[in-house]
Write a protein that holds these residues in place. Structure first.
Motif, PDB file in Angstrom:
ATOM      1  N   VAL A  72      45.397  24.381  35.996  1.00 25.03           N
ATOM      2  CA  VAL A  72      46.700  25.018  37.199  1.00 25.03           C
ATOM      3  C   VAL A  72      46.732  26.706  36.963  1.00 25.03           C
ATOM      4  O   VAL A  72      47.323  27.454  37.861  1.00 25.03           O
ATOM      5  CB  VAL A  72      47.997  24.179  36.293  1.00 25.03           C
ATOM      6  CG1 VAL A  72      47.941  22.967  36.947  1.00 25.03           C
ATOM      7  CG2 VAL A  72      47.775  24.572  34.587  1.00 25.03           C
TER       8      VAL A  72
ATOM      9  N   VAL B  32      44.806  28.120  40.012  1.00 28.64           N
ATOM     10  CA  VAL B  32      45.547  27.205  41.202  1.00 28.64           C
ATOM     11  C   VAL B  32      46.367  28.447  40.818  1.00 28.64           C
ATOM     12  O   VAL B  32      46.955  29.530  42.220  1.00 28.64           O
ATOM     13  CB  VAL B  32      46.528  25.763  40.598  1.00 28.64           C
ATOM     14  CG1 VAL B  32      47.187  26.072  41.623  1.00 28.64           C
ATOM     15  CG2 VAL B  32      44.986  24.856  40.506  1.00 28.64           C
TER      16      VAL B  32
ATOM     17  N   HIS C  29      45.216  32.448  42.063  1.00 25.96           N
ATOM     18  CA  HIS C  29      44.486  32.018  43.723  1.00 25.96           C
ATOM     19  C   HIS C  29      45.711  32.116  44.554  1.00 25.96           C
ATOM     20  O   HIS C  29      45.823  32.882  45.489  1.00 25.96           O
ATOM     21  CB  HIS C  29      44.323  30.748  44.188  1.00 25.96           C
ATOM     22  CG  HIS C  29      43.816  29.899  45.371  1.00 25.96           C
ATOM     23  ND1 HIS C  29      42.813  31.048  46.098  1.00 25.96           N
ATOM     24  CD2 HIS C  29      44.677  29.077  46.253  1.00 25.96           C
ATOM     25  CE1 HIS C  29      42.740  30.808  47.124  1.00 25.96           C
ATOM     26  NE2 HIS C  29      44.160  29.827  47.330  1.00 25.96           N
TER      27      HIS C  29
END
Length: 289
Positions: free
Chosen positions: A265, A268, A271
């Motif tokens: 996570v 993520v 990003h």
């Protein structure tokens, strides 16, 4: 990690910030304790430790929430800078970014917890007697409790102590180690796998704060985790096992799964932060504004 190290930095400023924060926190905790005791809502130490008592849960969350004004006032008095700097390089909480992080995290973390629950046998136990009250308390105050821990641990502690270190990179390393150790130990368990689990989340929180220039990403992760864990514990039973205390132990598999999920996570979120201009490209540069 260097938000508080301005041109006029003095060595004693972190000490003043710590002293003021400690005083405000003690006063805040005392006020919460006194109000609940005077109202007859929490009348004994034994009741205050009962995680199945809605009033004890509410009292505990509000006591932890006292760390928010304590941290903000401590940094304001100690360093003479706007308290909003603890939230982000923008000098405020970036609410849109916080909401985006939460929306992305919630389904991923829910899937991880569901898989972990199934792998552990998917046992459904009896709900506690006051589960509705506990659910209401959790929905209303768990976010405050989780945010307070991050504002203190990854905000005040890291920024305050980081101001003592001249190099930003060294400050990041030193405060990450200290923050991770204190956060893990503060939960009470000395089980090595529990410490690794909690310490890794704290370390990832420091890294996300560095790269995104604010606490929003790790606050979102902490809030989502706590809300989902407590809700699962209430609806499926076994709420007592949802909390980490001195008697809790873990396993290499459980700790490894948690470390992997937290790392996923974080990747993520990073990003997402790069896509929306919150974090700079690459992996070593901090967000500066």
């Amino acid at each position: 990690m260097h938000q508080m190290r301005g041109p006029g930095h003095r060595w004693w400023q972190p000490l003043v910030a710590l002293l003021v924060s400690s005083i405000v926190a003690v006063v805040g905790i005392g006020l919460v304790t006194g109000v609940f005791a005077a109202a007859g809502l929490v009348t004994s130490e034994e009741q205050s430790m009962d995680v199945l008592d809605p009033m004890a849960s509410l009292s505990g969350n509000l006591m932890i929430a006292a760390l928010i004004p304590a941290t903000l006032l401590g940094l304001r008095v100690g360093f003479g800078q706007g308290a909003g700097r603890v939230f982000s390089v923008a000098g405020r909480m970036r609410w849109a970014w916080l909401a985006r992080c939460g929306a992305v995290l919630a389904p991923i973390w829910a899937a991880y917890l569901a898989i972990a629950w199934l792998a552990d046998g998917a046992e459904v136990l009896g709900r506690p007697e006051h589960w509705v009250g506990l659910l209401v308390v959790s929905l209303l105050t768990t976010s405050l409790q989780a945010a307070a821990e991050e504002i203190f641990m990854r905000g005040g502690l890291v920024q305050g102590l980081g101001a003592w270190v001249r190099s930003p990179v060294v400050a990041l390393g030193v405060t990450t180690l200290l923050s991770a150790a204190l956060f893990a130990l503060a939960h009470g368990s000395l089980d090595v796998w529990v410490l690794i689990d909690l310490g890794w989340m704290a370390a990832v929180g420091c890294w996300l704060t560095w790269r995104t220039g604010g606490l929003e990403a790790i606050i979102a992760l902490h809030v989502v985790n706590n809300l989902l864990v407590v809700t699962l514990g209430l609806l499926a039973g076994g709420l007592e096992q949802s909390y980490v205390d001195t008697g809790v132990t873990s396993t290499p598999l459980a700790a490894g799964a948690s470390v992997a999920a937290t790392t996923l996570v974080a990747a993520v979120l990073l990003h997402l932060a790069r896509r929306h201009g919150i974090a700079p490209q690459g992996w070593r540069e901090p967000a500066l504004g």
